[in-house]
Scaffold this active site. Structure first.
Site, PDB file in Angstrom:
ATOM      1  N   GLU A  44       0.835  -1.209   0.000  1.00 35.61           N
ATOM      2  CA  GLU A  44       0.000   0.000   0.000  1.00 35.61           C
ATOM      3  C   GLU A  44       0.864   1.250   0.000  1.00 35.61           C
ATOM      4  O   GLU A  44       1.856   1.338   0.735  1.00 35.61           O
ATOM      5  CB  GLU A  44      -0.877  -0.019   1.250  1.00 35.61           C
ATOM      6  CG  GLU A  44      -2.213   0.611   1.038  1.00 35.61           C
ATOM      7  CD  GLU A  44      -3.060  -0.177   0.044  1.00 35.61           C
ATOM      8  OE1 GLU A  44      -3.045   0.184  -1.152  1.00 35.61           O
ATOM      9  OE2 GLU A  44      -3.714  -1.140   0.451  1.00 35.61           O
ATOM     10  N   GLY A 137     -12.611   3.489  -0.763  1.00 37.80           N
ATOM     11  CA  GLY A 137     -11.242   3.012  -0.942  1.00 37.80           C
ATOM     12  C   GLY A 137     -11.186   1.743  -1.768  1.00 37.80           C
ATOM     13  O   GLY A 137     -10.215   0.989  -1.700  1.00 37.80           O
ATOM     14  N   GLU A 179      -6.813  10.701 -14.589  1.00 41.13           N
ATOM     15  CA  GLU A 179      -6.977  10.933 -13.152  1.00 41.13           C
ATOM     16  C   GLU A 179      -5.970  11.983 -12.650  1.00 41.13           C
ATOM     17  O   GLU A 179      -6.316  12.864 -11.873  1.00 41.13           O
ATOM     18  CB  GLU A 179      -6.796   9.601 -12.411  1.00 41.13           C
ATOM     19  CG  GLU A 179      -7.040   9.720 -10.939  1.00 41.13           C
ATOM     20  CD  GLU A 179      -7.568   8.440 -10.301  1.00 41.13           C
ATOM     21  OE1 GLU A 179      -8.178   7.607 -10.997  1.00 41.13           O
ATOM     22  OE2 GLU A 179      -7.361   8.279  -9.097  1.00 41.13           O
ATOM     23  N   ASP A 191      -4.621   0.944  -9.469  1.00 39.46           N
ATOM     24  CA  ASP A 191      -6.057   0.691  -9.595  1.00 39.46           C
ATOM     25  C   ASP A 191      -6.469   0.462 -11.049  1.00 39.46           C
ATOM     26  O   ASP A 191      -7.236  -0.442 -11.363  1.00 39.46           O
ATOM     27  CB  ASP A 191      -6.855   1.874  -9.025  1.00 39.46           C
ATOM     28  CG  ASP A 191      -6.476   2.163  -7.582  1.00 39.46           C
ATOM     29  OD1 ASP A 191      -5.880   1.279  -6.945  1.00 39.46           O
ATOM     30  OD2 ASP A 191      -6.760   3.278  -7.109  1.00 39.46           O
TER      31      ASP A 191
HETATM   32  C1  GLA Z   1      -5.133   4.817  -4.213  1.00 40.50           C
HETATM   33  C2  GLA Z   1      -4.378   5.153  -5.464  1.00 40.50           C
HETATM   34  C3  GLA Z   1      -3.376   4.051  -5.828  1.00 40.50           C
HETATM   35  C4  GLA Z   1      -2.503   3.681  -4.636  1.00 40.50           C
HETATM   36  C5  GLA Z   1      -3.354   3.459  -3.392  1.00 40.50           C
HETATM   37  C6  GLA Z   1      -2.525   3.245  -2.168  1.00 40.50           C
HETATM   38  O1  GLA Z   1      -5.957   3.712  -4.432  1.00 40.50           O
HETATM   39  O2  GLA Z   1      -5.271   5.293  -6.567  1.00 40.50           O
HETATM   40  O3  GLA Z   1      -2.602   4.466  -6.921  1.00 40.50           O
HETATM   41  O4  GLA Z   1      -1.516   4.644  -4.419  1.00 40.50           O
HETATM   42  O5  GLA Z   1      -4.234   4.552  -3.152  1.00 40.50           O
HETATM   43  O6  GLA Z   1      -1.802   2.058  -2.280  1.00 40.50           O
END
Ligand code: GLA
Length: 414
Positions: A44, A137, A179, A191
């Site tokens: 993360e 999230g 984004e 993501d």
């Molecule tokens: C969000 C961002 C990702 C990543 C996560 C943390 O989801 O979109 O790119 O940085 O936070 O791991």
């Protein structure tokens, strides 16, 4: 009462998007495309530091019913978000439009710029419905982007291909640009990559050391075969990545890399090496060192977790999840009372390991749980939130699912 959030069957959800389309724009959509939300098992806040992460796609998806237009306008509506938005693709610019429509407008802009949506720059009408909870999230933004992106690639561009087709990496890069540059969220690329490249039954081992082409290795993720489940706990504490806190973490990490003279913190072998390097240039800020410590140790944990999965040692994930959470809470400071409560209560009720997932500051946690304990863990988490007067959490079943694609069969030629 424990609240479960199950996804709708794909056919029903696609039909819902079609109905919204017809109610808004009249006539019929040409097709419905969709993309999944995700959870990240571990790794993360390291994608933007050249690190390793292990995300997989959820069965919860965002659906976009789309019809091509003959002009260069984009008309979008969503059953989840505020106002519909309409405008010319040529008017799309950083911060314009603002809010949810920026993710769609950004994709139209970036796909065209990158030659993935035809040269003529034609627009679309698009109606969005979603089973991915917003602000949880679980990557509702990337699901929105990627659903429209595959639609545009199929309608106007080279086609959206299969999850291993090289075009998918190009589409992911366009979605990241949308984004970062239009929605102005400084996120990494995890993501979008998982939304476009996932496969059912698998988790991805993403190596983000190459920023433009994240290397994907596929790992089998069959928790039930080991008597386990992964419980997703949506704390319902809203999280927003466009506010300054995510950006400031990323900026700190990039600043540290510059001070250390490395392209990304991936190149740092140990916390001791980072500390020595920072001291050597006169940097002794304990907060900066804590941020670096999180990234360096999290990359190590994610690498170990990937090895454990590859060897079928699934239970070895548990202590890695626990230390990941501690690191995100204490060193990276991206957790919050709701996430800590969920993680502590899950562990107290027998979860083998638990941690926050995604960007943090609210959103969701995951818990690795023996199958027979799932209900008891969910109840304990719900009770703990009520006792602390926190929002009531809801729960999702994390079944590793498929990537973005078309969700209804194309009409047969007349
Ligand atoms: C969000 C961002 C990702 C990543 C996560 C943390 O989801 O979109 O790119 O940085 O936070 O791991």
């Amino acid at each position: 009462m424990t609240g479960w959030h199950d996804p709708s069957p794909e056919v029903e959800a696609a039909e819902r998007a079609r109905r919204l389309f017809t109610a808004t724009f009249g006539g019929r959509a040409e097709g419905v495309w969709s993309a999944p939300g995700r959870v990240n098992l571990i790794g993360e806040h390291v994608d933007y530091a050249g690190g390793v992460c292990l995300p997989f796609a959820l069965p919860h998806r965002t659906y976009v019913a789309v019809r091509a237009r003959s002009d260069q306008r984009l008309h979008v509506v969503s059953d989840q978000a505020g106002q519909p938005w309409a405008g010319r693709i040529a008017e799309i610019a950083p911060g314009r439009p603002h809010g949810w429509a920026a993710y769609l407008a950004g994709v139209a802009w970036a796909m065209q710029r990158d030659g993935l949506a035809g040269a003529a720059g034609r627009g679309v009408d698009a109606a969005v419905t979603s089973d991915v909870p917003v602000g949880a999230g679980l990557s509702s933004s990337a699901a929105l982007e990627c659903a429209l992106a595959v639609a545009l690639a199929d309608l106007y561009g080279p086609g959206s291909g299969e999850p291993d087709d090289p075009v998918r990496s190009r589409i992911a890069a366009a979605c990241v640009r949308a984004e970062n540059e239009i929605a102005l969220a400084a996120t990494g690329g995890m993501d979008q990559t998982v939304a476009l490249r996932a496969r059912a039954g698998q988790c991805l081992r993403l190596d983000c050391s190459d920023d433009t082409d994240r290397a994907v290795r596929r790992l089998l993720l069959d928790l039930p075969a080991h008597g386990l489940d992964l419980l997703v706990i949506n704390t319902n504490a809203p999280h927003r990545l466009v506010d300054g806190r995510y950006r400031s973490r990323r900026a700190a990490v990039e600043h540290a890399a510059r001070l250390l003279g490395v392209p990304t913190l991936r190149a740092v072998a140990s916390v001791a090496q980072a500390r020595a390097g920072l001291h050597a240039v006169g940097e002794t800020d304990p907060v900066l060192l804590a941020r670096v410590r999180h990234v360096v140790t999290e990359i190590r944990r994610a690498t170990a977790a990937g090895d454990a999965l590859a060897d079928g040692r699934v239970r070895d994930l548990a202590p890695l999840l626990d230390s990941s959470h501690a690191s995100l809470r204490d060193d990276y400071e991206v957790s919050c009372p709701e996430l800590d409560s969920a993680v502590d209560a899950a562990r107290g009720a027998g979860a083998l390991g638990a941690r926050m997932t995604g960007g943090g500051f609210g959103g969701s946690a995951i818990a690795l749980v023996t199958r027979s304990d799932v209900s008891a863990v969910a109840e304990a988490v719900t009770l703990a939130a009520a006792r602390r007067a926190l929002a009531a959490p809801s729960f999702l079943r994390a079944v590793p699912s498929a990537a973005a694609g078309r969700s209804d069969a194309p009409a047969a030629p007349a």
